[in-house]
Design an enzyme around this catalytic site. Structure first.
Site, PDB file in Angstrom:
ATOM      1  N   ASP A 216      27.836 -70.417  51.226  1.00  0.00           N
ATOM      2  CA  ASP A 216      27.377 -69.359  52.124  1.00  0.00           C
ATOM      3  C   ASP A 216      27.871 -69.637  53.546  1.00  0.00           C
ATOM      4  OD1 ASP A 216      25.957 -67.435  53.516  1.00  0.00           O
ATOM      5  OD2 ASP A 216      23.997 -68.009  52.733  1.00  0.00           O
ATOM      6  N   GLU A 242      29.622 -66.366  49.851  1.00  0.00           N
ATOM      7  CA  GLU A 242      28.566 -65.459  50.325  1.00  0.00           C
ATOM      8  C   GLU A 242      28.659 -65.177  51.813  1.00  0.00           C
ATOM      9  OE1 GLU A 242      23.664 -65.613  50.494  1.00  0.00           O
ATOM     10  OE2 GLU A 242      24.739 -66.492  48.797  1.00  0.00           O
ATOM     11  N   GLU A 268      22.583 -59.124  51.769  1.00  0.00           N
ATOM     12  CA  GLU A 268      21.298 -59.571  52.320  1.00  0.00           C
ATOM     13  C   GLU A 268      20.914 -58.763  53.549  1.00  0.00           C
ATOM     14  OE1 GLU A 268      19.894 -63.588  54.760  1.00  0.00           O
ATOM     15  OE2 GLU A 268      21.464 -63.735  53.247  1.00  0.00           O
ATOM     16  N   HIS A 318      18.651 -61.949  47.656  1.00  0.00           N
ATOM     17  CA  HIS A 318      18.501 -63.022  48.628  1.00  0.00           C
ATOM     18  C   HIS A 318      17.066 -63.532  48.606  1.00  0.00           C
ATOM     19  CE1 HIS A 318      16.963 -64.151  52.694  1.00  0.00           C
ATOM     20  NE2 HIS A 318      17.949 -65.015  52.587  1.00  0.00           N
ATOM     21  N   GLU A 338      17.637 -66.711  43.372  1.00  0.00           N
ATOM     22  CA  GLU A 338      17.659 -67.765  44.378  1.00  0.00           C
ATOM     23  C   GLU A 338      16.293 -68.440  44.436  1.00  0.00           C
ATOM     24  OE1 GLU A 338      19.448 -68.498  48.849  1.00  0.00           O
ATOM     25  OE2 GLU A 338      18.902 -66.460  48.268  1.00  0.00           O
TER      26      GLU A 338
END
Length: 392
Positions: A216, A242, A268, A318, A338
């Site tokens: 990410d 990400e 997200e 997310h 997640e």
């Protein structure tokens, strides 16, 4: 059943926090950091949370929440949205969502207004589940998996020996996937790129090839930098890259998908089915990652799930948290969720553990939802709120 009262409380953490080291995680502020403090991740810590309770004449109370800009979100609910809901039947959830969305369109559509709608919508679904004496995932279609596979989401940019130790611990705990964060971005040049690669190499060499790794950048890269990094990360077989760039650059995400073979994930910071329709039309993403308490609540989340499924785009929301887990459980199109391990307070995602009771704990890399708990299965831990400053 009619809504009689809506109560909002902002809880701000007053306990100790773990200080964030330099280069903890890239973020959108990095590009302006030469004009500011060199450490910018503090801008994106979430040490305040909004709790929403919707009371009814049936004696049932629905619980919702929001983590972004809680003080502003509270004002939006108190001044603009609560009056729309008082006296209404929570079972008219679609009408109530449309009323809130359209009433705030002149100043809403995305951002904090949708966060406020999300918090209320989650509470409404919690109410419906409690009234039906069924968990929310059953209202959404029921169980599609015996348990939900989850990935450990906490590997930040820390010394490599500590990073390897943490990754090894997650593997030993049974996780089949884990996510790390990049620590360097465009202003750090080629040297920072090499350090980013060291992070991935360390985790991959620690856990081997049979564990999925995701990475990410948290909106901290430019498109040019992301392309350069993609060449370097290809050998490590990431499950996805990400939020490499800012969410508004939809065409940039399309370019990244065309540029390499690493799947691209984001969403997200996107809102409503309209935002995700634009992503589909631009062929921008391989994974959708909305957060139910931002995207428009469960009402919006289930629509995006259906839209994504029609285009074979997996949805991996997310954050963990119950509002997301119920959406994941009810959709075959969500293969994994997640999971933020319970740790001392640092970024703030972990505050969910400190505010609510009922969040499921991972066992052997999976979590489960209780078929016998109505609604979301959450309670507010009122005793624990003594560690917070409460603004009611």
């Amino acid at each position: 059943m009619k809504i009689t009262e809506i109560r909002t409380r902002v809880v701000q953490w007053e306990g100790e926090t773990v200080p964030l080291p330099p280069h903890f995680c890239t973020n959108p502020m990095d590009l302006v950091s030469p004009m500011l403090s060199p450490e910018t991740m503090g801008t994106f810590t979430f040490h305040g949370w909004l709790i929403v309770e919707i009371f009814t004449d049936a004696g049932l109370v629905g619980i919702g929440n929001a983590a972004l800009a809680p003080l502003v979100t509270k004002q939006l609910i108190d001044q603009y949205l609560s009056p729309l809901l008082i006296g209404q039947d929570p079972w008219d959830s679609e009408f109530l969502w449309q009323h809130m969305y359209r009433k705030t369109m002149a100043f809403g559509r995305k951002g904090v207004a949708l966060v406020a709608i999300s918090a209320l919508d989650i509470a409404i679904w919690d109410l419906m589940g409690k009234a039906a004496k069924q968990p929310v995932f059953r209202l959404l279609g029921g169980r599609t998996k015996a348990k939900i596979p989850v990935y450990a989401s906490r590997l930040y940019s820390i010394p490599l020996d500590e990073l390897a130790q943490e990754a090894a611990a997650y593997k030993a705990q049974g996780y089949k996937a884990m996510k790390l964060r990049f620590g360097w971005g465009p202003i750090d040049g080629a040297a920072g790129m090499a350090r980013n690669v060291e992070l991935i190499r360390t985790v991959r060499e620690t856990v081997g090839d049979e564990i999925d790794i995701m990475a990410d950048a948290y909106m901290g890269w430019s498109l040019d930098y992301a392309k350069r990094m993609m060449r370097l990360i290809e050998p490590f077989n990431l499950r996805w890259l990400e939020e490499a760039i800012i969410p508004d650059d939809i065409n940039g995400y399309h370019e990244l998908r065309r540029f390499g073979t690493t799947p691209i994930a984001a969403g997200e910071h996107e809102f409503t089915s309209y935002g995700f329709r634009q992503m589909i039309e631009a062929k921008s993403l391989d994974y959708f990652q909305f957060d139910t308490n931002r995207v428009g609540g469960i009402t919006a989340a289930r629509k995006i799930q259906s839209l994504a499924e029609a285009y074979s785009i997996p949805v991996v929301p997310h954050a963990g948290q119950m509002h997301n887990y119920h959406v994941v459980m009810a959709s075959l199109n969500s293969p994994i969720a997640e999971y933020f391990p319970m740790v001392d307070v640092e970024v703030g995602n972990e505050l969910f553990w400190y505010i609510f009771k009922g969040e499921p704990q991972a066992v052997d890399g999976h979590i489960d939802l209780d078929d016998n708990l109505p609604g979301l299965g959450l309670e507010i831990d009122e005793a624990a709120l003594s560690r917070f400053k409460v603004i009611g």
